[in-house]
Scaffold this motif. Structure first.
Motif, PDB file in Angstrom:
ATOM      1  N   ARG A  83       4.147  -8.028  -7.017  1.00  0.00           N
ATOM      2  CA  ARG A  83       5.353  -8.778  -7.349  1.00  0.00           C
ATOM      3  C   ARG A  83       5.401 -10.087  -6.571  1.00  0.00           C
ATOM      4  O   ARG A  83       5.132 -10.132  -5.370  1.00  0.00           O
ATOM      5  N   TYR A 120       6.688  -5.133 -12.911  1.00  0.00           N
ATOM      6  CA  TYR A 120       5.913  -3.893 -12.793  1.00  0.00           C
ATOM      7  C   TYR A 120       5.011  -3.612 -13.990  1.00  0.00           C
ATOM      8  O   TYR A 120       4.621  -2.493 -14.251  1.00  0.00           O
ATOM      9  N   MET A 158       2.904  -3.802  -6.983  1.00  0.00           N
ATOM     10  CA  MET A 158       3.453  -3.729  -8.331  1.00  0.00           C
ATOM     11  C   MET A 158       2.354  -3.495  -9.359  1.00  0.00           C
ATOM     12  O   MET A 158       2.540  -2.788 -10.359  1.00  0.00           O
ATOM     13  N   PHE A 161       1.538   0.168  -9.789  1.00  0.00           N
ATOM     14  CA  PHE A 161       2.474   0.790 -10.728  1.00  0.00           C
ATOM     15  C   PHE A 161       2.002   0.545 -12.157  1.00  0.00           C
ATOM     16  O   PHE A 161       1.923   1.458 -12.977  1.00  0.00           O
TER      17      PHE A 161
END
Length: 272
Positions: A83, A120, A158, A161
């Motif tokens: 992120r 994400y 991120m 994920f």
């Protein structure tokens, strides 16, 4: 009337503004538009601006191949950033040199393709769907450059994920690697990120709630022992029993990711 002190202060501020350093250029080569027709790669690192209909915006496509190795026909590992970062972050982290070193040490050659993503790497309820970009658009972008469709994915924070979600939807991926995967053990924790469109959206996407859809074979998990996501990543390992799990000193920062990068690239390359 301005005082002498105010005039001097204004002059100093103007001088400082005029002498301030310009913003440094982004890492790597300048971005170029996509070719008008399919074109094989000729440089170890290229950056091209691509329009993603799935995301509704232009993105950087950063392609990295081992130096001295013909790019044509190479398998591809997607690289998903964290992120606040972007595709060029993988150039900052030293992927070009690390990939070349891994191949020269005996790892089978492959290419790394990094893209600009957000929230994400999943659809959180808007028109911007980075996961659809990865599954529907990127394969064509790669084959147009004489590379194979993606067969592996590596994600940081991120991006971890997103990598695990991509693995849920594409169980034929040969390698899935995460470093400091940003996973959430509860809705209040996830809600605090101000990304997901409600609890139902998070529950549909959270890898920890869908561990039965993840294959242990070809999965590698790395996390620093001072990382705030350490507990969540340990829970992932306990639930999935991945092929490789490595917890070592380090935090949620570039220095840790640079340190594990050679092992990650070796892990991915040996499975492609």
């Amino acid at each position: 009337m301005l005082s002498r002190r105010a005039l001097l202060a204004g002059s100093a501020a103007a001088l400082l503004a005029g002498c301030s350093s310009p913003e440094p250029p982004p890492p790597g080569p300048s971005a170029v538009p996509p070719p008008s027709r399919p074109s094989a790669l000729t440089e170890p690192v290229t950056v091209q601006r691509m329009h993603s209909a799935a995301r509704g915006t232009d993105v950087d496509l950063v392609l990295i191949t081992p130096s001295g190795v013909p790019a044509a026909g190479l398998p591809v590992c997607l690289a998903l950033h964290g992120r606040g970062a972007r595709a060029r972050t993988f150039l900052d982290l030293g992927v070009p040199a690390a990939l070349t070193a891994a191949v020269r040490a005996g790892t089978p050659p492959f290419a790394v393709a990094a893209l600009d993503g957000d929230h994400y790497w999943v659809n959180v309820g808007g028109a911007d769907d980075p996961q659809r970009m990865l599954t529907e658009e990127v394969p064509g972008w790669l084959t147009g450059r004489d590379l194979r469709p993606p067969s592996a994915v590596f994600g940081i924070s991120m991006g971890g994920f997103g990598a695990l979600n991509l693995a849920r939807a594409n169980r034929d991926l040969k390698a899935v690697a995460t470093a400091s995967a940003a996973l959430f053990t509860s809705w209040p924790d996830a809600r605090s990120r101000k990304v997901f469109d409600g609890e139902a959206n998070w529950r549909a996407c959270e890898p920890l709630l869908h561990t039965g859809e993840l294959r242990p074979a070809g999965l590698g998990v790395w996390c620093g022992e001072s990382d705030p996501f350490l507990g969540a990543d340990r829970r992932l390992v306990q639930a999935v029993s991945p092929e490789l799990a490595r917890f070592s000193p380090g935090g949620h920062k570039d220095g840790y990711w640079r340190g594990v990068l050679p092992e990650v690239l070796k892990f991915v390359g040996e499975r492609l």
